[in-house]
Design an enzyme around this catalytic site. Structure first.
Site, mmCIF file in Angstrom:
data_model
loop_
_atom_site.group_PDB
_atom_site.id
_atom_site.type_symbol
_atom_site.label_atom_id
_atom_site.label_comp_id
_atom_site.label_asym_id
_atom_site.label_seq_id
_atom_site.Cartn_x
_atom_site.Cartn_y
_atom_site.Cartn_z
ATOM 1 N N THR A 71 38.306 -56.360 96.353
ATOM 2 C CA THR A 71 37.347 -55.653 97.197
ATOM 3 C C THR A 71 37.525 -54.146 97.043
ATOM 4 O O THR A 71 38.637 -53.621 97.090
ATOM 5 C CB THR A 71 37.539 -56.052 98.673
ATOM 6 O OG1 THR A 71 37.352 -57.462 98.793
ATOM 7 C CG2 THR A 71 36.539 -55.331 99.561
ATOM 8 N N CYS A 86 66.348 -34.307 87.412
ATOM 9 C CA CYS A 86 67.694 -34.880 87.517
ATOM 10 C C CYS A 86 67.675 -36.145 88.365
ATOM 11 O O CYS A 86 68.699 -36.557 88.898
ATOM 12 C CB CYS A 86 68.654 -33.864 88.126
ATOM 13 S SG CYS A 86 68.924 -32.421 87.088
ATOM 14 N N GLY A 102 41.829 -39.748 91.705
ATOM 15 C CA GLY A 102 41.196 -38.939 92.731
ATOM 16 C C GLY A 102 42.065 -37.840 93.290
ATOM 17 O O GLY A 102 41.578 -36.737 93.563
ATOM 18 N N GLY A 150 45.431 -43.476 88.436
ATOM 19 C CA GLY A 150 45.460 -43.194 87.008
ATOM 20 C C GLY A 150 46.361 -44.144 86.247
ATOM 21 O O GLY A 150 46.061 -44.527 85.112
ATOM 22 N N GLN A 196 44.725 -34.747 84.390
ATOM 23 C CA GLN A 196 44.871 -33.314 84.664
ATOM 24 C C GLN A 196 43.659 -32.498 84.226
ATOM 25 O O GLN A 196 43.428 -31.406 84.737
ATOM 26 C CB GLN A 196 46.122 -32.770 83.968
ATOM 27 C CG GLN A 196 47.430 -33.343 84.466
ATOM 28 C CD GLN A 196 47.753 -32.956 85.892
ATOM 29 O OE1 GLN A 196 47.157 -32.040 86.461
ATOM 30 N NE2 GLN A 196 48.696 -33.652 86.492
#
Length: 402
Positions: free
Chosen positions: A237, A325, A200, A72, A179
């Site tokens: 590829t 954190c 994916g 993503g 999402q």
């Protein structure tokens, strides 16, 4: 007792059926799809089928609009940078303050390079102001990039309307739908969206494969240059086995879409109701009336989310926290801060994200385990005294953000 995994917005386990579909492409059908011999042809045909499966899931008009990427993040960067390269005269980007770091970090870099970046604010439920957004759609805007659904709260944004407004203004529109894909219906052929990202591993497919949807006719400049793969738009590829897995994942996502919005939604609601009925000073963040069916982000006031997670992990329950954190800062996540969640609650947010594999027995177990953990942590919290919060929490511990 088996562990309970409720961190599916971070990643999902790969379906057994998807693993089986992938295996032949490691040892039997291992050819390069660009090759002319039968080994390559077999893989090429399988890639075409996977592309068509993703096309169907997204409701795209043409399978050529589906570009396979590595993730993503690559899809997001490709979309935004392509829009800027294709329109060098435009120097403005519009996004939101609650985007995933894949978009926000890139936008911060672009700002350092001289671009103007408008980050749309959200209200206390994580919602956008469309009137404010529309007022920013000027001739200098190259691209709008807004997530379809927030990864922390699950809040859904009015992407179709935002895309239409951008398109009417002659502006490219990109959405990070990582999402949302597989959880909400998407029909790109009847939308004004120019570019869309997915990955994916949020769909029970493997890590290392993603998609950039590119509407036919959209001006485009490749991020990766080299070979002719993906019609010259993404060199390298193809990751054949993972792409085949993503194709099967797309088919199964369509198959389970109704299940996500009924059974999974019902389990999520049961989880929230069960916890909130027993734990005082806790509430759900985000927009409860407009969100993903699998996501519950609960703020437990006067304690730290990381402490909750550690104790949940000890009893075999995996979730995630909105209060990060990792940088050495005690600040809650940028999403909680953007929503102006009080610091005494923002530090104690926990995200439970379900999947189609989540069972009612697992939800019942989480409902049993959470209350005593919260009570244990409050007993040692400087914000808590007896059966309730101290009179002035600000004096117990000063907030680290304004």
């Amino acid at each position: 007792m088996a562990d309970v995994y409720l961190d599916n917005n971070a990643t999902t386990r790969v379906d057994d059926e998807i693993v089986q579909a992938m295996l032949p492409f490691f040892t039997e059908q291992f050819g390069n799809p660009s090759s002319l011999h039968s080994f390559g042809n077999q893989v090429g045909m399988a890639l075409k089928k996977a592309r068509q499966s993703v096309q169907k899931l997204l409701g795209a008009e043409h399978d050529s609009e589906i570009l396979f990427t590595s993730c993503g993040t690559e899809s997001d960067s490709t979309a935004i940078l392509s829009a800027l390269k294709a329109q060098p005269e435009r120097k403005t980007v519009i996004t939101t303050v609650v985007e995933h770091p894949a978009v926000l970090s890139l936008c911060d870099y672009l700002a350092s390079e001289g671009y103007t970046v408008h980050k749309l604010p959200v209200d206390k439920k994580g919602r956008l102001d469309l009137e404010h957004y529309a007022s920013l759609l000027t001739d200098d805007v190259a691209v709008v990039s807004v997530m379809w659904a927030n990864n922390e709260t699950g809040t859904l944004f009015p992407i179709e309307e935002m895309a239409r407004l951008a398109d009417d203004a002659g502006i490219m529109f990109h959405t990070d739908a990582v999402q949302a894909v597989g959880k909400v219906p998407i029909d790109l052929k009847n939308s004004s969206i120019h570019m869309l990202s997915l990955c994916g591993h949020k769909l029970h497919a493997p890590k290392g494969v993603g998609v950039l949807y590119l509407r036919r006719g959209t001006r485009f400049r490749p991020l990766l240059r080299g070979g002719h793969q993906e019609r010259g738009r993404r060199a390298g590829t193809e990751n054949a086995a993972s792409i085949i897995g993503l194709g099967v994942a797309a088919e199964r996502a369509l198959q389970f879409m109704e299940h996500e919005n009924t059974e999974v939604n019902a389990l999520r609601d049961k989880l929230e109701a069960g916890i909130l009925a027993v734990v005082p000073h806790a509430f759900v963040t985000g927009d409860p009336d407009n969100r993903l069916p699998n996501t519950a982000n609960i703020a437990f006031e006067y304690i730290e989310g990381e402490a909750i997670l550690l104790l949940l992990n000890k009893v075999g329950i995996a979730a995630s926290s909105g209060s990060a954190c990792t940088s050495g800062s005690l600040e809650p996540s940028h999403v909680m801060r953007a929503m102006d969640i009080p610091y005494t609650a923002a530090h104690g947010t926990v995200r439970f994200s379900l999947s189609r594999y989540t069972t009612e027995e697992e939800i019942d177990r989480v409902i049993r385990e959470v209350p005593p953990i919260v009570a244990q942590l409050r007993n040692v919290s400087p914000y808590w005294s007896g059966n309730g919060p101290v009179e002035d929490p600000g004096k117990a511990f000063a907030p680290v953000y304004g």
